[in-house]
Design a protein around this motif. Structure first.
Motif, mmCIF file in Angstrom:
data_model
loop_
_atom_site.group_PDB
_atom_site.id
_atom_site.type_symbol
_atom_site.label_atom_id
_atom_site.label_comp_id
_atom_site.label_asym_id
_atom_site.label_seq_id
_atom_site.Cartn_x
_atom_site.Cartn_y
_atom_site.Cartn_z
ATOM 1 N N SER A 123 0.850 -1.192 0.000
ATOM 2 C CA SER A 123 0.000 0.000 0.000
ATOM 3 C C SER A 123 0.883 1.239 0.000
ATOM 4 O O SER A 123 2.026 1.194 0.449
ATOM 5 C CB SER A 123 -0.939 0.025 1.210
ATOM 6 O OG SER A 123 -0.225 0.353 2.390
ATOM 7 N N THR A 136 -4.251 0.477 -2.360
ATOM 8 C CA THR A 136 -3.975 -0.948 -2.160
ATOM 9 C C THR A 136 -3.500 -1.553 -3.472
ATOM 10 O O THR A 136 -4.088 -1.308 -4.527
ATOM 11 C CB THR A 136 -5.237 -1.695 -1.691
ATOM 12 O OG1 THR A 136 -5.520 -1.340 -0.340
ATOM 13 C CG2 THR A 136 -5.039 -3.214 -1.761
ATOM 14 N N GLN A 154 -8.262 2.801 -1.254
ATOM 15 C CA GLN A 154 -8.965 2.233 -0.108
ATOM 16 C C GLN A 154 -10.215 3.035 0.221
ATOM 17 O O GLN A 154 -10.284 4.233 -0.057
ATOM 18 C CB GLN A 154 -8.027 2.164 1.098
ATOM 19 C CG GLN A 154 -6.859 1.210 0.899
ATOM 20 C CD GLN A 154 -5.975 1.104 2.129
ATOM 21 O OE1 GLN A 154 -6.210 1.731 3.151
ATOM 22 N NE2 GLN A 154 -4.919 0.287 2.023
ATOM 23 N N ARG A 167 -4.872 -3.113 5.905
ATOM 24 C CA ARG A 167 -6.086 -3.146 5.091
ATOM 25 C C ARG A 167 -5.784 -3.769 3.730
ATOM 26 O O ARG A 167 -6.617 -4.496 3.176
ATOM 27 C CB ARG A 167 -6.647 -1.736 4.931
ATOM 28 C CG ARG A 167 -7.171 -1.130 6.222
ATOM 29 C CD ARG A 167 -7.972 0.126 5.978
ATOM 30 N NE ARG A 167 -8.327 0.779 7.231
ATOM 31 C CZ ARG A 167 -9.314 0.399 8.038
ATOM 32 N NH1 ARG A 167 -10.044 -0.652 7.730
ATOM 33 N NH2 ARG A 167 -9.572 1.062 9.154
ATOM 34 N N THR A 171 -7.456 -7.300 2.079
ATOM 35 C CA THR A 171 -7.989 -7.386 0.715
ATOM 36 C C THR A 171 -7.323 -8.523 -0.047
ATOM 37 O O THR A 171 -7.979 -9.275 -0.775
ATOM 38 C CB THR A 171 -7.767 -6.058 -0.026
ATOM 39 O OG1 THR A 171 -8.403 -5.004 0.689
ATOM 40 C CG2 THR A 171 -8.334 -6.124 -1.432
#
Length: 284
Positions: A123, A136, A154, A167, A171
């Motif tokens: 990221s 991402t 994101q 995060r 994913t």
């Protein structure tokens, strides 16, 4: 298609895009986006013909099905579909100039490939200058063959780089889980857990720590997703250096040298290049 494997490319489609835009004889570019350049809403004079920009970006989106190397650039262009400006169109033309350099480039799937999922998650924290949301990026390989990739902003703002990385991890884990179910439906048994590489030591530490702290409660759902899949043996989380982070090109614009290294790691090749005959294998 040959004994060595299968090559998927959209050369004719890429040439049609260049021809429609009048870029058949343009000067080629080495990268699809200028390093360090940030696009913003209202940056420049508004386009009179909004439809032409939307049509061009739509065609480029379809081209990313076999051109993962332009995924980040096209993702950036899609952010301005509502109100494109001349600067946004110039950025889109930069992608066309990059495509002109190798319109026949595509993904290669080797015949002698192993049945093992290897993935990279990354990221770019707070990279959006307008919303401060992070990007991402991930890529998943079946052996040495790239089977899934993504570059996407994101949904929420992350308070730290570790949160943004985590995060992105969540994913990627969801994508690995979907591929695992797909392979299972095809009666393909994976011999080992999927390997997931992340270059954030903080995110890896959070995933390995089974005690929730006050500082991680706001990402508790993502924590549960990753930790649960690790405990189930679906994935094996490993650290990787930033230099060997394959997903880096899905989160930010790269200079010429690191961008070429990024493309080579994806296992893409140009079937129509004069030097065709070998594939640069991805190195972990």
């Amino acid at each position: 298609m040959s004994k060595s494997g299968l090559n998927l490319c959209q050369r004719k489609y890429a040439l049609d895009i260049l021809n429609e835009a009048g870029f058949t004889d343009c000067k080629a570019a080495s990268t699809p986006i200028v390093p360090g350049h940030h696009l913003m809403h209202g940056d420049g004079v508004a386009l009179q013909d909004v439809g032409s920009y939307r049509r061009l970006v739509g065609r480029l989106l379809y081209l990313t099905a076999t051109r993962p190397d332009i995924s980040y650039a096209v993702q950036q262009l899609t952010q301005f579909i509502d109100a494109p400006t001349e600067n946004h169109l110039v950025a889109a033309h930069r992608v066309l100039r990059y495509i002109k350099d190798a319109p026949g480039q595509g993904i290669f799937y080797p015949a002698d490939n192993s049945i093992q999922l290897n993935s990279f998650s990354d990221s770019d924290w707070a990279s959006c200058m307008e919303s401060r949301r992070s990007i991402t990026g991930y890529c998943v390989f079946l052996g040495n063959a790239l089977v899934s990739w993504k570059s996407k902003k994101q949904a929420t703002v992350s308070k730290s780089s570790a949160e943004a990385e985590y995060r992105a991890l969540a994913t990627t884990v969801c994508e690995i889980q979907w591929l695992h179910f797909l392979l299972k439906d095809l009666h393909v048994q994976l011999p080992k857990p999927a390997t997931l590489f992340c270059d954030s030591k903080s995110a890896v530490a959070i995933a390995e720590n089974h005690v929730f702290h006050e500082r991680t409660k706001h990402i508790e759902i993502d924590c549960h997703i990753v930790r649960e899949r690790v405990s189930q043996g679906l994935i094996k989380l490993l650290p990787v250096s930033s230099e060997n982070q394959t997903a880096d090109g899905f989160t930010k614009p790269l200079a010429i040298s690191p961008f070429r290294a990024f493309v080579s790691k994806l296992g893409v090749q140009d079937l129509h290049a004069p030097t065709y005959g070998r594939v640069i294998k991805r190195s972990i």
